[in-house]
Design an enzyme around this catalytic site. Structure first.
Site, mmCIF file in Angstrom:
data_model
loop_
_atom_site.group_PDB
_atom_site.id
_atom_site.type_symbol
_atom_site.label_atom_id
_atom_site.label_comp_id
_atom_site.label_asym_id
_atom_site.label_seq_id
_atom_site.Cartn_x
_atom_site.Cartn_y
_atom_site.Cartn_z
ATOM 1 C CG MET A 38 -1.831 1.300 1.225
ATOM 2 S SD MET A 38 -3.314 1.211 2.145
ATOM 3 C CE MET A 38 -2.520 1.568 4.013
ATOM 4 N NE ARG A 39 2.367 1.299 5.081
ATOM 5 C CZ ARG A 39 1.382 0.899 5.384
ATOM 6 N NH1 ARG A 39 0.397 1.742 5.703
ATOM 7 N NH2 ARG A 39 1.103 -0.327 5.503
ATOM 8 N NE ARG A 88 7.203 -3.850 -1.701
ATOM 9 C CZ ARG A 88 6.487 -3.337 -0.646
ATOM 10 N NH1 ARG A 88 5.149 -3.878 -0.365
ATOM 11 N NH2 ARG A 88 6.984 -2.165 -0.164
ATOM 12 C CG ASN A 146 12.714 -6.419 4.606
ATOM 13 O OD1 ASN A 146 12.491 -6.278 5.556
ATOM 14 N ND2 ASN A 146 11.957 -6.583 3.667
ATOM 15 C CG MET A 212 4.758 -8.837 3.040
ATOM 16 S SD MET A 212 4.865 -7.731 1.716
ATOM 17 C CE MET A 212 5.845 -6.563 1.954
ATOM 18 C CB CYS A 247 8.431 0.206 8.253
ATOM 19 S SG CYS A 247 8.339 -1.599 8.374
ATOM 20 C CG LEU A 248 2.542 1.514 9.574
ATOM 21 C CD1 LEU A 248 1.778 2.670 9.306
ATOM 22 C CD2 LEU A 248 1.964 0.821 10.615
HETATM 23 N N1 NVA Z 1 9.946 -6.271 6.971
HETATM 24 C C1 NVA Z 1 8.512 -6.204 6.279
HETATM 25 C C2 NVA Z 1 8.617 -4.585 5.653
HETATM 26 C C3 NVA Z 1 7.131 -4.028 5.158
HETATM 27 C C4 NVA Z 1 7.145 -2.723 4.307
HETATM 28 C C5 NVA Z 1 8.464 -7.060 5.055
HETATM 29 O O1 NVA Z 1 9.386 -7.293 4.263
HETATM 30 O O2 NVA Z 1 7.007 -7.713 5.048
#
Ligand code: NVA
Length: 260
Positions: A38-39, A88, A146, A212, A247-248
């Site tokens: 989303m962000r 991404r 990350n 994720m 960071c959401l």
């Molecule tokens: N560490 C999280 C960051 C999400 C912005 C992920 O990779 O899912």
């Protein structure tokens, strides 16, 4: 720092309602998202539009990079149609391959290894609220993932105090820690003691315990990360000046029992 200064100017211009700054007029940007967003997606898409360009969202089923089509072919073909690529992806190697074979700039919109845009935006937020990033103490509590790698890479170029408190076995990548330490610019601490780490923090920062691609490990991780939740006690130890950042997306009540 120049990028952040420029971002402040452009932000002020857009917030004022001015729509005459159109540096991307006539440009297109392809955005490959192998994971949800989303962000990252929305600001890239709206931002590119507001600055005159057109952004194309390509979701997980559209391209299937490396599966339906080889990464080098994706990079070459998208470069013919577009002026910029945002991606991404899961494996960091995929973004490196995209950058290698594309003939247009490739922007990293998160990989399993890092998330540079997030931390650049966080630096911007810290500057907006505290006045500067230099000299501040940022304490990350949680998984050495990350997000931490991008904080470490930021600490390799801008001087501040970065501490990461994570459970044993969940430390950030050793080579990235070494790179940040060797840069000799910032004070870097990696510890397993969140209570000690947060003392004197300007910012306490958190992220999900299962990123994720790791959601099937969530139950196991919840056990391992007990004690690394940012709650009232942790914020009290950090002191009254500390901001909380995440960071959401957040899993409320799991890694964060502070910000509701
Ligand atoms: N560490 C999280 C960051 C999400 C912005 C992920 O990779 O899912």
């Amino acid at each position: 720092m120049k990028i952040l200064d420029r971002a402040a100017e452009v932000k002020a211009l857009l917030k004022s309602g001015d729509r005459t700054f159109l540096p991307f007029k006539g440009k297109t940007m392809a955005m490959i998202f192998a994971k949800p967003s989303m962000r990252t997606r929305v600001p890239f898409e709206t931002g590119f539009f507001l600055l005159g360009g057109h952004a194309i969202y390509l979701g997980p089923d559209d391209i299937q990079m490396g599966k339906r089509e080889e990464t080098r072919d994706v990079a070459r073909v998208l470069s013919c149609y577009n002026d910029v690529i945002v991606a991404r992806v899961f494996a960091h190697q995929d973004i490196l391959d995209l950058a290698k074979y594309a003939t247009v700039p490739v922007i990293n919109g998160l990989t399993d290894y890092n998330h540079p845009c997030q931390i650049i935006a966080d630096a911007f937020t810290i500057i907006e609220h505290i006045g500067q990033l230099e000299g501040t103490k940022v304490v990350y509590v949680g998984d050495g993932n990350n997000i931490v790698h991008s904080w470490l890479l930021m600490a390799s170029v801008i001087p501040f105090h970065f501490a990461c408190a994570c459970p044993k076995g969940f430390e950030p990548d050793a080579k990235t820690v070494e790179r940040a330490q060797k840069a000799g610019i910032s004070k870097i601490e990696i510890t397993n003691d969140p209570k000690e780490a947060v003392r004197g923090a300007d910012v306490v920062y958190s992220d999900v315990w299962a990123s994720m691609g790791q959601k099937e490990e969530a139950a196991h991780r919840r056990k391992m990360f007990e004690g690394f939740r940012v709650d009232e006690d942790i914020m009290k130890l950090a002191g009254p000046k500390a901001y909380f950042m995440h960071c959401l997306p957040a899993e409320r009540g799991v890694e964060d029992r502070w910000c509701h």
